[in-house]
Write an enzyme that holds these catalytic residues in place. Sequence first.
Site, PDB file in Angstrom:
ATOM      1  N   GLY A  46       0.777  -1.236   0.000  1.00  0.00           N
ATOM      2  CA  GLY A  46       0.000   0.000   0.000  1.00  0.00           C
ATOM      3  C   GLY A  46       0.806   1.281   0.000  1.00  0.00           C
ATOM      4  CB  CYS A  47       4.312   2.137   0.392  1.00  0.00           C
ATOM      5  SG  CYS A  47       4.241   1.864   2.169  1.00  0.00           S
ATOM      6  CB  SER A  48       3.279   5.988  -3.486  1.00  0.00           C
ATOM      7  OG  SER A  48       4.148   6.696  -2.643  1.00  0.00           O
TER       8      SER A  48
END
Length: 135
Positions: A46-48
Amino acid sequence: MRTLDDIYEEYDFLEGDERYRLLIELGRELEEMPGALKTDATLVRGCSAQVWVYPTGEDKALHFLADSNAAITKGIVALVIAAVQDRPAAEVAAMDVSAALSRFNLTAQLSSNRTQGVPNMIALVQEHAARIAAG
């Protein structure tokens, strides 16, 4: 590694771009994480950017290695790690890490793209801690 209080003292004094530079500096200060530890199991979802967190140490002094392929994100994960580094696993598992980081007001300082993964970083750290605390 600096304590969260020490980091905040400096962060609070700074403004705008200087805060970005501090985050980048914090990321550079992280212990080197060997490439072999950067696996799917240590990847924060879920991290860019790509972020990896790996627990070391033991129940009484949990220690984390972390890395990211983006400088600002690496600084953000360094803040998360500073909040929990070298504390007992049970304490980390029960800790309100979000509250400890709230004074940095990251959501107002950084784009939502940069901060969207923070809850997932915290969750992964606490899941590791809970597993180690449980034995």
